[in-house]
Motif scaffolding. Structure first.
Motif, PDB file in Angstrom:
ATOM      1  N   TRP A  70       0.828  -1.191   0.000  1.00  0.00           N
ATOM      2  CA  TRP A  70       0.000   0.000   0.000  1.00  0.00           C
ATOM      3  C   TRP A  70       0.876   1.259   0.000  1.00  0.00           C
ATOM      4  CZ3 TRP A  70      -4.850   0.433   3.620  1.00  0.00           C
ATOM      5  CH2 TRP A  70      -5.680   1.471   3.169  1.00  0.00           C
ATOM      6  N   MET A  71       1.937   1.266   0.825  1.00  0.00           N
ATOM      7  CA  MET A  71       2.823   2.434   0.867  1.00  0.00           C
ATOM      8  C   MET A  71       3.540   2.626  -0.476  1.00  0.00           C
ATOM      9  SD  MET A  71       4.429   2.569   4.721  1.00  0.00           S
ATOM     10  CE  MET A  71       4.936   0.846   4.811  1.00  0.00           C
ATOM     11  N   ILE A  72       4.004   1.553  -1.079  1.00  0.00           N
ATOM     12  CA  ILE A  72       4.656   1.656  -2.383  1.00  0.00           C
ATOM     13  C   ILE A  72       3.656   2.147  -3.430  1.00  0.00           C
ATOM     14  CG2 ILE A  72       5.678   0.317  -4.279  1.00  0.00           C
ATOM     15  CD1 ILE A  72       7.072  -1.401  -2.103  1.00  0.00           C
ATOM     16  N   GLY A  73       2.457   1.592  -3.403  1.00  0.00           N
ATOM     17  CA  GLY A  73       1.423   2.008  -4.347  1.00  0.00           C
ATOM     18  C   GLY A  73       1.067   3.478  -4.206  1.00  0.00           C
ATOM     19  N   ARG A  74       0.923   3.951  -2.970  1.00  0.00           N
ATOM     20  CA  ARG A  74       0.611   5.377  -2.736  1.00  0.00           C
ATOM     21  C   ARG A  74       1.730   6.262  -3.265  1.00  0.00           C
ATOM     22  NH1 ARG A  74      -2.720   7.663   1.164  1.00  0.00           N
ATOM     23  NH2 ARG A  74      -0.971   8.969   1.779  1.00  0.00           N
ATOM     24  N   ALA A  75       2.978   5.885  -2.977  1.00  0.00           N
ATOM     25  CA  ALA A  75       4.120   6.686  -3.449  1.00  0.00           C
ATOM     26  C   ALA A  75       4.164   6.693  -4.976  1.00  0.00           C
ATOM     27  CB  ALA A  75       5.417   6.139  -2.872  1.00  0.00           C
ATOM     28  N   ALA A  76       3.895   5.548  -5.581  1.00  0.00           N
ATOM     29  CA  ALA A  76       3.916   5.461  -7.049  1.00  0.00           C
ATOM     30  C   ALA A  76       2.827   6.327  -7.659  1.00  0.00           C
ATOM     31  CB  ALA A  76       3.767   4.003  -7.490  1.00  0.00           C
ATOM     32  N   ARG A  77       1.613   6.278  -7.085  1.00  0.00           N
ATOM     33  CA  ARG A  77       0.515   7.102  -7.612  1.00  0.00           C
ATOM     34  C   ARG A  77       0.836   8.591  -7.495  1.00  0.00           C
ATOM     35  NH1 ARG A  77      -2.294   3.176  -5.175  1.00  0.00           N
ATOM     36  NH2 ARG A  77      -2.711   4.366  -3.281  1.00  0.00           N
ATOM     37  N   GLN A  78       1.347   8.991  -6.332  1.00  0.00           N
ATOM     38  CA  GLN A  78       1.670  10.396  -6.127  1.00  0.00           C
ATOM     39  C   GLN A  78       2.784  10.849  -7.072  1.00  0.00           C
ATOM     40  OE1 GLN A  78       2.493  10.478  -1.931  1.00  0.00           O
ATOM     41  NE2 GLN A  78       0.332  10.553  -1.373  1.00  0.00           N
ATOM     42  N   ALA A  79       3.802  10.014  -7.254  1.00  0.00           N
ATOM     43  CA  ALA A  79       4.913  10.364  -8.141  1.00  0.00           C
ATOM     44  C   ALA A  79       4.463  10.376  -9.599  1.00  0.00           C
ATOM     45  CB  ALA A  79       6.067   9.384  -7.949  1.00  0.00           C
ATOM     46  N   ALA A  80       3.580   9.467  -9.968  1.00  0.00           N
ATOM     47  CA  ALA A  80       3.088   9.419 -11.351  1.00  0.00           C
ATOM     48  C   ALA A  80       2.331  10.695 -11.686  1.00  0.00           C
ATOM     49  CB  ALA A  80       2.203   8.195 -11.559  1.00  0.00           C
ATOM     50  N   GLN A  81       1.593  11.220 -10.731  1.00  0.00           N
ATOM     51  CA  GLN A  81       0.864  12.470 -10.949  1.00  0.00           C
ATOM     52  C   GLN A  81       1.829  13.646 -11.127  1.00  0.00           C
ATOM     53  OE1 GLN A  81      -1.672  12.636  -7.510  1.00  0.00           O
ATOM     54  NE2 GLN A  81      -3.189  11.235  -8.383  1.00  0.00           N
ATOM     55  N   ALA A  82       3.020  13.511 -10.546  1.00  0.00           N
ATOM     56  CA  ALA A  82       4.019  14.579 -10.641  1.00  0.00           C
ATOM     57  C   ALA A  82       4.982  14.347 -11.802  1.00  0.00           C
ATOM     58  CB  ALA A  82       4.790  14.685  -9.334  1.00  0.00           C
ATOM     59  N   GLY A  83       4.794  13.261 -12.551  1.00  0.00           N
ATOM     60  CA  GLY A  83       5.633  13.073 -13.723  1.00  0.00           C
ATOM     61  C   GLY A  83       6.407  11.784 -13.811  1.00  0.00           C
ATOM     62  N   GLY A  84       6.343  10.898 -12.838  1.00  0.00           N
ATOM     63  CA  GLY A  84       7.039   9.616 -12.964  1.00  0.00           C
ATOM     64  C   GLY A  84       7.419   9.023 -11.625  1.00  0.00           C
ATOM     65  N   PHE A  85       7.713   7.754 -11.650  1.00  0.00           N
ATOM     66  CA  PHE A  85       8.069   7.056 -10.412  1.00  0.00           C
ATOM     67  C   PHE A  85       9.167   6.060 -10.698  1.00  0.00           C
ATOM     68  CE2 PHE A  85       7.447   3.349  -7.534  1.00  0.00           C
ATOM     69  CZ  PHE A  85       7.760   3.971  -6.332  1.00  0.00           C
ATOM     70  N   SER A  86      10.179   6.121  -9.896  1.00  0.00           N
ATOM     71  CA  SER A  86      11.251   5.135  -9.930  1.00  0.00           C
ATOM     72  C   SER A  86      11.415   4.640  -8.498  1.00  0.00           C
ATOM     73  CB  SER A  86      12.546   5.780 -10.427  1.00  0.00           C
ATOM     74  OG  SER A  86      13.600   4.850 -10.376  1.00  0.00           O
ATOM     75  N   MET A  87      11.101   3.373  -8.288  1.00  0.00           N
ATOM     76  CA  MET A  87      11.144   2.835  -6.932  1.00  0.00           C
ATOM     77  C   MET A  87      12.585   2.813  -6.434  1.00  0.00           C
ATOM     78  SD  MET A  87       9.156  -0.379  -5.251  1.00  0.00           S
ATOM     79  CE  MET A  87      10.009  -1.803  -5.808  1.00  0.00           C
TER      80      MET A  87
END
Length: 156
Positions: A70-87
């Motif tokens: 859930w924490m990884i998913g939330r971070a990914a969603r928030q980062a995707a809205q800002a332009g991308g996500f790299s775990m």
């Protein structure tokens, strides 16, 4: 860090404490103390303790995996809205180690522990001792992996 993330992190850490802390207690304190008991008493005691512990750890494993995802998913969603996500590499390592640990727990709970229960029911103390040795070995592996995961979580 918002309140939801803090709550998820708290649940995650409390479940890790139950899981890893319980393995430390069982491996370094309970097992050595139980060695002074005669085999029938030792095997029965360990079966009773493990029955309770594995039930608690089953819940802890579910909380660790769910809160981590859930924490990884939330971070990914928030980062995707800002332009991308790299775990981050540390997150990926913790996720992989957590899944491996969960698989080992499943092996202990679903394969090794039933052998111990059958040995106790049959009063087959040598078979119970072997089942306990197999459980101890896998708990040691999981304890090492859990300790490594904590190190990864704390180090930058």
């Amino acid at each position: 860090m918002d309140l939801v993330h803090r709550a998820l992190l708290l649940l995650h850490l409390l479940a890790v404490i139950v899981w890893v802390g319980g393995m430390v207690f069982a491996h370094f304190f309970l097992r050595p103390a139980a060695q002074s008991l005669e085999p029938p008493l030792r095997v029965q005691l360990m079966q009773g303790v493990l029955q309770r512990f594995l039930g608690a750890v089953g819940g802890a494993v579910a909380v660790v995996l769910a809160s981590g995802m859930w924490m990884i998913g939330r971070a990914a969603r928030q980062a995707a809205q800002a332009g991308g996500f790299s775990m981050p590499l540390g997150w990926a390592a913790m996720a992989v180690l957590g899944l491996v640990m969960a698989a080992i727990f499943g092996h202990i709970r679903l394969a090794l522990f039933p052998r111990l229960r059958r040995a106790v029911a049959a009063a087959d103390w040598p078979a119970g001792g072997k089942a306990l040795a197999d459980i101890r070995r896998w708990v040691a592996v999981n304890l090492a992996l859990g300790s490594l995961t904590v190190v990864i979580a704390v180090l930058p």
